[in-house]
Write a protein that holds these residues in place. Structure first.
Motif, PDB file in Angstrom:
ATOM      1  N   ALA A 169     -21.945  63.418 -41.273  1.00  0.00           N
ATOM      2  CA  ALA A 169     -23.386  63.696 -41.200  1.00  0.00           C
ATOM      3  C   ALA A 169     -23.649  65.151 -40.831  1.00  0.00           C
ATOM      4  N   ALA A 170     -22.881  65.676 -39.900  1.00  0.00           N
ATOM      5  CA  ALA A 170     -23.062  67.086 -39.500  1.00  0.00           C
ATOM      6  C   ALA A 170     -22.647  68.026 -40.614  1.00  0.00           C
ATOM      7  N   ASP A 193     -22.793  67.483 -43.806  1.00  0.00           N
ATOM      8  CA  ASP A 193     -23.647  67.369 -44.983  1.00  0.00           C
ATOM      9  C   ASP A 193     -25.096  67.794 -44.736  1.00  0.00           C
ATOM     10  N   ARG A 194     -25.367  68.290 -43.539  1.00  0.00           N
ATOM     11  CA  ARG A 194     -26.736  68.740 -43.265  1.00  0.00           C
ATOM     12  C   ARG A 194     -27.103  69.960 -44.118  1.00  0.00           C
TER      13      ARG A 194
END
Length: 222
Positions: A218-219, A221-222
């Motif tokens: 998630a981090a 793909d920000r």
């Protein structure tokens, strides 16, 4: 593939743990006779999956996803040669000392039938801690163990029952994703760029490792 020993530990005081009561159950010895294996309950509440085996620090050890710890005798033998001393079954704090099985190379979600009834499922590798280092009495042990990467494997209990020394081990399910206990260990310790690969193992993965992999992705793909 078979069990060389089923190992359990009793609480004993040591100077090298940060557990409030100063006790640890890491020093395990082979049990005589059969040992009952069952799911102990969630982490923080449940301890070992083996009856009579002590888990003193429930903050970091025990619970359903770390109910049983297995280590290969072949890896103990390799450490014997490197350290120049004998290492008895159970001395790494393992509940199961195996023969003929690549424990660190086991896949997350791989299932083993041990004896007539027990089925266990691989969830993760083992991360070394201060208590392990103190127990071994080897300088720089955490770094040495981490560098070698032969971590053994934690397992959850799928089908309970009794096991004993000499029981055969059969791999009854082997996933196709290729995520091993050793890979999981590297991803969660020294090679965090490997974390996305852990997602292929899905819910079979230890929940903490799965959460770490999802957070990393998630981090990224920000």
């Amino acid at each position: 593939m078979r069990l060389l020993s089923v190992n359990i530990g009793r609480p004993r005081p040591v100077p090298y743990t940060d557990q409030a009561d100063g006790l640890t159950g890491i020093g395990k010895e082979p049990a005589r006779g059969p040992v009952r294996v069952s799911a102990p309950g969630p982490k923080g509440v449940g301890g070992s999956g083996l009856a009579g085996d002590a888990v003193c620090d429930l903050r970091h050890h025990g619970g359903d996803d770390q109910a049983v710890y297995a280590f290969a005798r072949e890896d103990l033998d390799a450490w014997e040669r490197e350290l120049g001393r004998s290492l008895a079954n159970g001395c790494f704090g393992e509940n199961l000392t195996t023969d003929g099985l690549d424990v660190s190379g086991a896949l997350i979600g791989e299932r083993w039938r041990i004896g007539p009834t027990v089925v266990l499922e691989v969830t993760s590798g083992r991360i070394p801690c201060r208590t392990f280092q103190g127990h071994m009495g080897e300088r720089g042990w955490v770094k040495r163990f981490t560098r070698k990467g032969a971590t053994g494997a934690y397992l959850r209990v799928i089908e309970p029952g009794e096991i004993r020394t000499g029981d055969p081990i059969e791999i009854v399910h082997r996933p196709e994703h290729g995520v091993t206990a050793a890979l999981e260990f590297r991803a969660t310790t020294t090679e965090r760029e490997l974390l996305p690969r852990l997602l292929a193992a899905g819910p079979a993965l230890h929940p903490e490792a799965l959460a770490a992999a999802r957070k990393y992705v998630a981090a990224r793909d920000r």
